[in-house]
Write an enzyme that holds these catalytic residues in place. Structure first.
Site, PDB file in Angstrom:
ATOM      1  N   HIS A  82       0.872  -1.026  -0.026  1.00 19.87           N
ATOM      2  CA  HIS A  82      -0.226  -0.039   0.005  1.00 19.87           C
ATOM      3  C   HIS A  82       0.692   1.229   0.123  1.00 19.87           C
ATOM      4  CE1 HIS A  82      -3.359   2.527   0.680  1.00 19.87           C
ATOM      5  NE2 HIS A  82      -2.462   3.256   1.858  1.00 19.87           N
ATOM      6  N   ASP A 161     -15.024   2.096   7.812  1.00 18.28           N
ATOM      7  CA  ASP A 161     -13.935   3.063   7.548  1.00 18.28           C
ATOM      8  C   ASP A 161     -14.345   4.264   6.367  1.00 18.28           C
ATOM      9  OD1 ASP A 161     -11.330   4.271   7.271  1.00 18.28           O
ATOM     10  OD2 ASP A 161     -11.239   3.342   5.250  1.00 18.28           O
ATOM     11  N   ARG A 168     -14.516  12.498   9.614  1.00 14.74           N
ATOM     12  CA  ARG A 168     -13.552  12.930   9.607  1.00 14.74           C
ATOM     13  C   ARG A 168     -13.183  14.217   8.659  1.00 14.74           C
ATOM     14  NH1 ARG A 168      -9.687   8.260   8.986  1.00 14.74           N
ATOM     15  NH2 ARG A 168      -7.969  10.259   9.522  1.00 14.74           N
ATOM     16  N   SER A 183      -7.433   3.203   9.350  1.00 14.32           N
ATOM     17  CA  SER A 183      -7.948   3.421   8.303  1.00 14.32           C
ATOM     18  C   SER A 183      -7.271   2.611   7.156  1.00 14.32           C
ATOM     19  CB  SER A 183      -8.298   5.157   7.812  1.00 14.32           C
ATOM     20  OG  SER A 183      -8.677   5.048   6.597  1.00 14.32           O
ATOM     21  N   LYS A 187      -8.375  -1.643   5.612  1.00 14.41           N
ATOM     22  CA  LYS A 187      -8.356  -2.191   4.270  1.00 14.41           C
ATOM     23  C   LYS A 187      -7.511  -3.439   3.878  1.00 14.41           C
ATOM     24  CE  LYS A 187      -8.589   2.402   2.719  1.00 14.41           C
ATOM     25  NZ  LYS A 187      -8.955   3.273   3.794  1.00 14.41           N
TER      26      LYS A 187
END
Length: 444
Positions: A82, A161, A168, A183, A187
């Site tokens: 990621h 999320d 947020r 967050s 995922k």
């Protein structure tokens, strides 16, 4: 259990139990806990933080709020990657076939872009015929068959999320490290990864602008991974200038093909080798990251990684001949050189500004409903530290029309993203540090 008591406890600096966190996330996802209470809780977290255990519990609760991928039918260690986001970041298109060629199964779920340019899924759709939607059965079968698949994310993955992030965004609680870390990691965990490699960007074109903040975020995510039993490595990398020279969907696909062919840009190639080395180590195919890097270099040189890209394209209905005939990618009809306003050395490049320019050209989305032009974008011809003569191209714009006023606006935007000074400038560092459960290793 009452929501107000949980808010009160966190407001006063208390540590929430696993049950309290699960109650909060389940209730918010179902709609029994209203936005105003969740906003109060998020602000309490913003000011008081969370322990590693609390953050791990939050991550798992969000991962469990929707669909979770079961990759157990795929043999081997599934390693996911990621990036925290940047400009000219083409790494997934390169890493997926490269790591698969090393014998690590890559079962990758990626998203579409909102902002600078398209996401990985948008970029893959620049390849004629490429299908990003696959059933769960097709997805698993393809990974077992050729070792790699890259598909769009499930519509019901981590709904907690998605809901919390939207809240947020409008309550000034985005910049909370535990909330950012959970967050991202929720995922990855919901995607079924056994181990995770994170590319944490730092600098002007990144979400985290300072190295200190980036290290803090990386440590939080590695701690979550360790807490939930997923070995996690974070590499902190420079995003003061675009990673690769190309910004735009088909342009980045071409850049990925060139990199897998062994002729890619230096910085992009170096980072992909670094990330792939860690992925190969975590996947159990090398003793350490250095041995993993040596292995992937050989795969680039031998053509095995490029051949794996052909297999990936073919398996998902695309025209694999695009690898050898990239002119089949969408082509912008107009190219406009961006002249340097003065002679000297490139002192800095505003990556974020160039990303917005690419979006204005049509390469990205300002809203979810926008349609992407896969052919447009821009390509840098100068990097930080390069010498430049007045009038020499700094970059080239790829445009689908030439309206004089708009073209001039794009030229002005691109020129203003470059700072040129008379004195020589050192090339910036690409990789700052590697963070593991054992600590932080800073690169000299």
């Amino acid at each position: 259990m009452r929501t107000v008591d949980i808010i009160h406890k966190k407001r006063d600096g208390g540590v929430l139990s696993s049950e309290e966190i699960a109650f909060l996330i389940e209730g918010y996802t179902k709609g029994t806990i209203p936005d105003y209470q969740m906003s109060a809780w998020a602000m309490a977290v913003f000011f008081n933080g969370m322990t590693a255990r609390e953050t791990a519990d939050l991550t798992l609760a969000m991962a469990r709020s929707g669909d979770q991928a079961d990759l157990s039918s795929i043999p081997g260690v599934k390693v996911d990657k990621h990036s925290t986001g940047g400009v000219g970041d083409t790494t997934t298109l390169i890493l997926a076939p490269l790591v698969a060629a090393a014998g690590i199964p890559v079962a990758k779920m990626s998203g579409r872009g909102l902002g600078h340019t398209g996401g990985t899924i948008d970029k893959l759709e620049a390849i004629p015929g490429f299908q990003v939607e696959r059933t769960k059965e097709q997805f698993l079968e393809q990974v077992n068959d050729i070792g790699v698949a890259v598909v769009g994310q499930s519509g019901n993955m981590t709904p907690a999320d998605k809901k919390l992030y939207g809240l947020r965004d409008v309550t000034a609680t985005i910049e909370s490290v535990p909330l950012i870390a959970s967050s991202i990691m929720s995922k990855k965990i919901a995607s079924g990864a056994d181990a995770i490699v994170l590319d944490v960007k730092t600098g002007r074109g990144a979400f985290m602008k300072s190295l200190e903040a980036s290290v803090e975020l990386a440590q939080a995510m590695v701690a979550i991974g360790t807490e939930v039993g997923r070995e996690t490595v974070a590499v902190i990398t420079n995003m003061d200038e675009p990673l690769g020279p190309s910004i735009g969907n088909s342009l980045e696909v071409l850049e990925a093909i060139e990199t897998l062919n062994g002729h890619g840009p230096t910085e992009l190639t170096e980072l992909c080798i670094e990330l792939a080395g860690h992925m190969v180590q975590l996947g159990g195919q090398s003793a350490d990251a250095e041995a993993g890097k040596a292995q992937v270099r050989q795969l680039l040189q031998s053509g095995a990684a490029l051949d794996k890209l052909r297999q990936l394209i073919r398996a998902q209905g695309g025209d694999a001949s695009v690898v050898d005939a990239p002119s089949k990618l969408p082509q912008a009809p107009y190219r406009v050189a961006v002249p340097a306003p003065a002679s000297g050395y490139v002192a800095s490049i505003d990556a974020e500004s160039l990303g917005v320019t690419a979006m204005l050209l049509g390469a990205g989305r300002a809203t979810k409903e926008d349609t992407i032009d896969l052919a447009v974008g821009l390509k840098l011809t100068k990097r930080v530290g390069d010498a430049v003569q007045a009038g020499e191209p700094l970059a080239e714009l790829y445009m689908n029309h030439q309206k004089p006023e708009e073209t001039q606006q794009m030229l002005n935007r691109t020129i203003s993203a470059f700072a040129i000074q008379p004195e020589p400038v050192a090339k910036p560092k690409l990789i700052y540090a590697v963070v593991t459960s054992r600590g932080v290793q800073h690169f000299k």
